[in-house]
Motif scaffolding. Structure first.
Motif, PDB file in Angstrom:
ATOM      1  N   ILE A  49      54.521 108.500  43.417  1.00  0.00           N
ATOM      2  CA  ILE A  49      54.166 108.737  42.083  1.00  0.00           C
ATOM      3  C   ILE A  49      54.967 109.770  41.587  1.00  0.00           C
ATOM      4  CG2 ILE A  49      51.445 108.027  42.472  1.00  0.00           C
ATOM      5  CD1 ILE A  49      50.887 111.111  42.201  1.00  0.00           C
ATOM      6  N   ALA A  50      55.553 110.673  42.124  1.00  0.00           N
ATOM      7  CA  ALA A  50      56.560 111.233  41.417  1.00  0.00           C
ATOM      8  C   ALA A  50      57.565 111.995  42.356  1.00  0.00           C
ATOM      9  CB  ALA A  50      55.679 112.555  40.851  1.00  0.00           C
ATOM     10  N   LEU A  51      58.624 112.762  41.902  1.00  0.00           N
ATOM     11  CA  LEU A  51      59.673 113.524  42.785  1.00  0.00           C
ATOM     12  C   LEU A  51      59.391 114.883  42.666  1.00  0.00           C
ATOM     13  CD1 LEU A  51      62.012 113.613  44.616  1.00  0.00           C
ATOM     14  CD2 LEU A  51      63.465 113.259  42.555  1.00  0.00           C
ATOM     15  N   ARG A  52      59.149 115.856  43.663  1.00  0.00           N
ATOM     16  CA  ARG A  52      58.960 117.195  43.669  1.00  0.00           C
ATOM     17  C   ARG A  52      60.338 117.749  44.120  1.00  0.00           C
ATOM     18  NH1 ARG A  52      53.723 118.462  45.520  1.00  0.00           N
ATOM     19  NH2 ARG A  52      52.930 118.049  43.695  1.00  0.00           N
ATOM     20  N   CYS A  53      60.732 118.917  43.538  1.00  0.00           N
ATOM     21  CA  CYS A  53      61.972 119.696  43.930  1.00  0.00           C
ATOM     22  C   CYS A  53      61.677 121.278  43.363  1.00  0.00           C
ATOM     23  CB  CYS A  53      63.001 118.959  43.708  1.00  0.00           C
ATOM     24  SG  CYS A  53      63.500 119.122  41.900  1.00  0.00           S
ATOM     25  N   GLU A  54      62.554 122.177  44.048  1.00  0.00           N
ATOM     26  CA  GLU A  54      62.637 123.442  43.597  1.00  0.00           C
ATOM     27  C   GLU A  54      64.057 123.750  42.942  1.00  0.00           C
ATOM     28  OE1 GLU A  54      62.659 127.627  45.768  1.00  0.00           O
ATOM     29  OE2 GLU A  54      61.160 126.504  46.252  1.00  0.00           O
ATOM     30  N   ILE A  55      63.770 124.350  41.598  1.00  0.00           N
ATOM     31  CA  ILE A  55      64.785 124.625  40.857  1.00  0.00           C
ATOM     32  C   ILE A  55      64.882 126.150  40.290  1.00  0.00           C
ATOM     33  CG2 ILE A  55      66.135 124.272  38.822  1.00  0.00           C
ATOM     34  CD1 ILE A  55      64.837 121.343  38.912  1.00  0.00           C
ATOM     35  N   ARG A  56      65.780 126.973  40.909  1.00  0.00           N
ATOM     36  CA  ARG A  56      65.807 128.531  40.662  1.00  0.00           C
ATOM     37  C   ARG A  56      64.451 129.179  40.894  1.00  0.00           C
ATOM     38  NH1 ARG A  56      68.770 126.177  36.211  1.00  0.00           N
ATOM     39  NH2 ARG A  56      66.966 126.427  35.176  1.00  0.00           N
ATOM     40  N   GLY A  57      63.867 128.926  42.016  1.00  0.00           N
ATOM     41  CA  GLY A  57      62.740 129.265  42.747  1.00  0.00           C
ATOM     42  C   GLY A  57      61.303 128.629  41.970  1.00  0.00           C
ATOM     43  N   THR A  58      61.430 127.777  41.135  1.00  0.00           N
ATOM     44  CA  THR A  58      60.095 127.277  40.433  1.00  0.00           C
ATOM     45  C   THR A  58      60.218 125.804  40.860  1.00  0.00           C
ATOM     46  OG1 THR A  58      60.492 128.775  38.604  1.00  0.00           O
ATOM     47  CG2 THR A  58      59.102 126.699  38.184  1.00  0.00           C
ATOM     48  N   THR A  59      58.919 125.343  41.242  1.00  0.00           N
ATOM     49  CA  THR A  59      58.691 124.024  41.690  1.00  0.00           C
ATOM     50  C   THR A  59      58.305 123.228  40.488  1.00  0.00           C
ATOM     51  OG1 THR A  59      57.885 124.653  43.735  1.00  0.00           O
ATOM     52  CG2 THR A  59      57.121 122.423  43.247  1.00  0.00           C
ATOM     53  N   TYR A  60      59.284 122.002  40.331  1.00  0.00           N
ATOM     54  CA  TYR A  60      58.919 121.081  39.291  1.00  0.00           C
ATOM     55  C   TYR A  60      58.803 119.786  39.790  1.00  0.00           C
ATOM     56  CZ  TYR A  60      61.345 124.522  36.364  1.00  0.00           C
ATOM     57  OH  TYR A  60      61.474 125.652  35.710  1.00  0.00           O
ATOM     58  N   THR A  61      57.852 118.997  39.222  1.00  0.00           N
ATOM     59  CA  THR A  61      57.427 117.780  39.654  1.00  0.00           C
ATOM     60  C   THR A  61      57.757 116.538  38.465  1.00  0.00           C
ATOM     61  OG1 THR A  61      55.442 118.521  40.740  1.00  0.00           O
ATOM     62  CG2 THR A  61      55.538 116.008  40.209  1.00  0.00           C
TER      63      THR A  61
END
Length: 96
Positions: A49-61
């Motif tokens: 349903i989504a792709l989650r990753c970390e960018i500059r220490g923050t998790t984004y979905t």
């Protein structure tokens, strides 16, 4: 006579594209693809349903809407950076 001097960078990440999207209302996200890490596919009932990753220490979905905003090349570079099989996630998201 004016001249231009070009300097080759050994840092490959600096040549990777920057993705800029409206992440949420009133939250604009802009990041270099090399900053993305720890990618994982978010599933519900055995369906992506989504792709989650970390960018500059923050998790984004990133849900389907976010991914559709990105160009094909941006998505593919992001999938490669995260080690994600883009064909599988897009098939699961019922990509047209």
């Amino acid at each position: 006579m004016p001249t231009t001097i070009y300097q080759q960078s050994d840092d490959i990440s600096s040549s990777l594209p920057i993705i800029s999207i409206d992440y949420r209302p009133r939250q604009f996200l802009s990041f270099n693809i090399a900053e993305a890490s720890q990618g994982q596919v978010v599933r519900y009932a055995n369906k992506a349903i989504a792709l989650r990753c970390e960018i500059r220490g923050t998790t984004y979905t990133f849900d389907r809407e976010h991914l559709e905003i990105m160009s094909d090349s941006e998505r593919n570079l992001l999938y490669n950076q995260l080690g994600i099989d883009g064909r599988k996630i897009e098939a699961s998201l019922n990509w047209n």
